[in-house]
Design a protein around this motif. Structure first.
Motif, mmCIF file in Angstrom:
data_model
loop_
_atom_site.group_PDB
_atom_site.id
_atom_site.type_symbol
_atom_site.label_atom_id
_atom_site.label_comp_id
_atom_site.label_asym_id
_atom_site.label_seq_id
_atom_site.Cartn_x
_atom_site.Cartn_y
_atom_site.Cartn_z
ATOM 1 N N TYR A 102 0.888 -1.481 -0.060
ATOM 2 C CA TYR A 102 -0.121 0.203 0.149
ATOM 3 C C TYR A 102 0.938 1.057 0.060
ATOM 4 N N GLY A 166 -6.584 6.731 -1.913
ATOM 5 C CA GLY A 166 -7.181 6.168 -0.881
ATOM 6 C C GLY A 166 -8.689 5.805 -1.023
ATOM 7 N N LEU A 167 -9.361 6.359 -1.927
ATOM 8 C CA LEU A 167 -10.542 6.020 -2.534
ATOM 9 C C LEU A 167 -10.825 4.853 -3.119
ATOM 10 N N LEU A 170 -10.268 2.040 -0.720
ATOM 11 C CA LEU A 170 -11.212 1.944 0.040
ATOM 12 C C LEU A 170 -12.418 1.363 -0.663
ATOM 13 N N ARG A 172 -12.235 -0.380 -3.885
ATOM 14 C CA ARG A 172 -11.870 -1.553 -4.628
ATOM 15 C C ARG A 172 -12.512 -1.710 -5.873
ATOM 16 N N ALA A 242 -8.692 10.086 3.603
ATOM 17 C CA ALA A 242 -8.644 9.255 2.509
ATOM 18 C C ALA A 242 -7.704 7.992 2.374
ATOM 19 N N ALA A 245 -8.296 5.670 5.687
ATOM 20 C CA ALA A 245 -9.332 4.731 5.358
ATOM 21 C C ALA A 245 -8.875 3.591 4.315
ATOM 22 N N GLY A 246 -8.349 4.128 3.238
ATOM 23 C CA GLY A 246 -7.917 2.985 2.190
ATOM 24 C C GLY A 246 -6.733 1.947 2.766
ATOM 25 N N ARG A 249 -8.595 -0.486 5.060
ATOM 26 C CA ARG A 249 -9.425 -1.295 4.147
ATOM 27 C C ARG A 249 -8.441 -2.669 3.473
#
Length: 255
Positions: A102, A166-167, A170, A172, A242, A245-246, A249
């Motif tokens: 990541y 990040g979006l 989160l 996928r 963002a 949060a990503g 996840r």
């Protein structure tokens, strides 16, 4: 880590959609710059008064105010494309440390965003400088306020790319992530800004991502002046949220 980052950059540069999006970004910036300059020199639009540093600022901040969705989409595709094609399985088998994978995607996204932002600003400045010179004016590239606008526009576009990373991590789902990015930036936020302005709260729109990006580039929010530093702080906060949060996840859930 260097190998992982290089791998992420290769994934971007060997995918046609990345180049198409970059081409669209450059074309839109060139077209918008030309339209604004025509409005100033050909139609006597007050906001683009010839020979004024304020006109150069208005021109140079347009990429951050209008085309930020493209770096955002590129960022989402960096992550969601692997889930869409299921190549994420091979990626994680080759490197089981999901945090490292990541982090490489974030750094790769940062590099891609920086390149896209540089391209957007370069074509805007090039078109502006050519038209300014043809009309006997300068591009004001040594003016302090103009330099601040250029830096703010570049930084805002780069941060939008990271928000996209990040979006993507989160959500996928590639179609969902791209659709959400488009709907939010082109519909939800503009409507929210209008609602806030109607409710006599125009300054509140500066705390929306797009409003913050515009302030960061030296613009205003529905006529309300604000600080570029405030714009940076707000957009950086959205970016951090963002990416966090990503990360949660990406690291915790199976592909």
């Amino acid at each position: 880590m260097t190998t992982l980052i290089g791998s992420e950059i290769r994934k971007l540069t060997t995918t046609r959609s990345t180049w198409w999006l970059m081409a669209v970004l450059v074309a839109l910036c060139a077209g918008l710059a030309a339209a604004l300059l025509f409005a100033g020199y050909g139609l006597d639009y007050p906001g683009m008064a010839p020979g004024a540093a304020e006109s150069a600022q208005m021109l140079y901040r347009q990429p951050a105010a209008t085309v930020y969705v493209i770096p955002m989409v590129v960022g989402t595709l960096l992550v969601t494309r692997e889930y869409h094609t299921r190549t994420i399985v091979q990626t994680l088998l080759a490197e089981p440390r999901r945090g490292a994978v990541y982090a490489a995607k974030v750094l790769g996204g940062a590099a891609a965003s920086a390149v896209g932002a540089a391209a957007a600003m370069a074509v805007t400045v090039a078109v502006g400088a050519a038209v300014f010179a043809a009309n006997g004016d300068g591009p004001f590239l040594t003016d302090g306020d103009v330099v601040t606008t250029l830096a703010g526009s570049f930084g805002a576009l780069a941060l939008w790319g990271l928000i996209g990373v990040g979006l993507g991590a989160l959500l996928r789902n590639q179609a969902l992530a791209v659709a959400l990015a488009l709907v939010f930036t082109l519909l939800v936020e503009p409507v929210a800004g209008i609602v806030l302005n109607t409710a006599d709260l125009p300054e509140a729109s500066a705390y929306l991502p797009g409003g913050a990006a515009n302030l960061m580039a030296g613009g205003s929010s529905f006529g309300e002046e604000g600080s570029a530093l405030v714009g940076f702080a707000v957009l950086a906060a959205y970016t951090a949220a963002a990416l966090a949060a990503g990360a949660a996840r990406f690291v915790r859930y199976e592909p």
